[in-house]
Enzyme design. Structure first.
Site, PDB file in Angstrom:
ATOM      1  N   GLU A  33       0.879  -1.183   0.000  1.00  0.00           N
ATOM      2  CA  GLU A  33       0.000   0.000   0.000  1.00  0.00           C
ATOM      3  C   GLU A  33       0.908   1.222   0.000  1.00  0.00           C
ATOM      4  O   GLU A  33       1.665   1.437   0.939  1.00  0.00           O
ATOM      5  CB  GLU A  33      -0.882  -0.017   1.249  1.00  0.00           C
ATOM      6  CG  GLU A  33      -1.761   1.213   1.405  1.00  0.00           C
ATOM      7  CD  GLU A  33      -2.477   1.243   2.753  1.00  0.00           C
ATOM      8  OE1 GLU A  33      -3.204   2.224   3.003  1.00  0.00           O
ATOM      9  OE2 GLU A  33      -2.294   0.297   3.557  1.00  0.00           O
ATOM     10  N   ASP A  44      -3.721   9.505  10.216  1.00  0.00           N
ATOM     11  CA  ASP A  44      -2.353   9.043  10.401  1.00  0.00           C
ATOM     12  C   ASP A  44      -1.819   9.415  11.773  1.00  0.00           C
ATOM     13  O   ASP A  44      -2.029  10.527  12.255  1.00  0.00           O
ATOM     14  CB  ASP A  44      -1.433   9.641   9.331  1.00  0.00           C
ATOM     15  CG  ASP A  44      -1.790   9.161   7.937  1.00  0.00           C
ATOM     16  OD1 ASP A  44      -2.306   8.039   7.830  1.00  0.00           O
ATOM     17  OD2 ASP A  44      -1.545   9.902   6.976  1.00  0.00           O
TER      18      ASP A  44
END
Length: 241
Positions: A33, A44
């Site tokens: 990914e 994140d």
């Protein structure tokens, strides 16, 4: 065990990315990914946020993603997904973004901040062009929202809410949720996976275990210490087996 690993394009450099990708593929990872860095990420944790900020400051442009896809291919990855936040494909042009990444051989597209209820045709257009849209589900999401996942073969499951990078427990609730979803979907499960014990517990429940922040931290530590990225990543993936 099938492992899906996550790297940030542009970090630490094209050469460093390529070295990390080769080490991951040699270590047994099957799926990569690749994240297109974005200046304002919402899901994140600190490690990936810092990597994205570093890449952006270093001059990474969205069009550079194709160099990183090529590097991943050269490293031996046949299955490549691209992840980023919705602002990027919308600014790039949704149709062009989908078609260009399809031409580059990308298998699936992950956009974690694109809601199923208001995706403005991104998912249907992806399906039409033969590239898999990969919606993000969260453990415990209500049944009404789960029905929205039915048209999509591949589902990315966040094993908990919040941001990546902090430890996740594979609880009974997580196991039940994944088992139910895996009956009709190809499930990729991640968020906070960083130990062999977690991988072992999760592997029977999903199509692939996703590991991201763990490797990003490894690369950051190697760069800070002036050590080779490849050897650091190689040691890190061996610890997950």
């Amino acid at each position: 065990m099938r492992l899906m690993v996550h790297l940030v394009a542009g970090f630490p450099s094209l050469e460093g990315f390529a070295a990390a990708a080769r080490a991951l593929r040699d270590g047994g990872a099957e799926i990569l990914e690749i994240q297109i860095p974005f200046s304002d990420p919402t899901a994140d944790g600190p490690a990936i946020t810092l990597a994205s900020e570093t890449a952006v400051r270093g001059g990474f442009k969205v069009r550079d993603i194709f160099q990183y896809i090529h590097a991943a291919r050269q490293a031996g990855f046949q299955r490549i997904f691209v992840m980023t936040y919705a602002n990027i494909p919308y600014r790039y042009g949704i149709k062009k973004y989908i078609i260009d990444l399809k031409k580059a051989g990308v298998e699936g597209l992950i956009v974690p901040d694109l809601p199923l209820e208001d995706e403005e045709g991104f998912y249907s257009l992806s399906l039409r062009h033969g590239i898999a849209p990969v919606p993000v589900a969260v453990v415990g999401m209500p049944a009404a929202r789960l029905t929205l996942l039915k048209p999509y073969k591949k589902i990315y499951v966040s094993l908990r809410s919040g941001i990546t990078g902090t430890e996740t427990k594979i609880s009974a609730e997580v196991k039940k949720f994944l088992t139910g979803l895996a009956k009709n979907h190809e499930v990729y499960g991640g968020f906070g996976i960083s130990s062999a014990a977690q991988v072992k517990a999760l592997a029977p429940l999903v199509h692939a275990v996703v590991v991201g922040s763990y490797f990003t931290r490894t690369i950051q530590q190697a760069v800070a210490a002036g050590q080779p990225v490849a050897s650091a990543v190689q040691a890190a993936i061996q610890k997950l087996n």
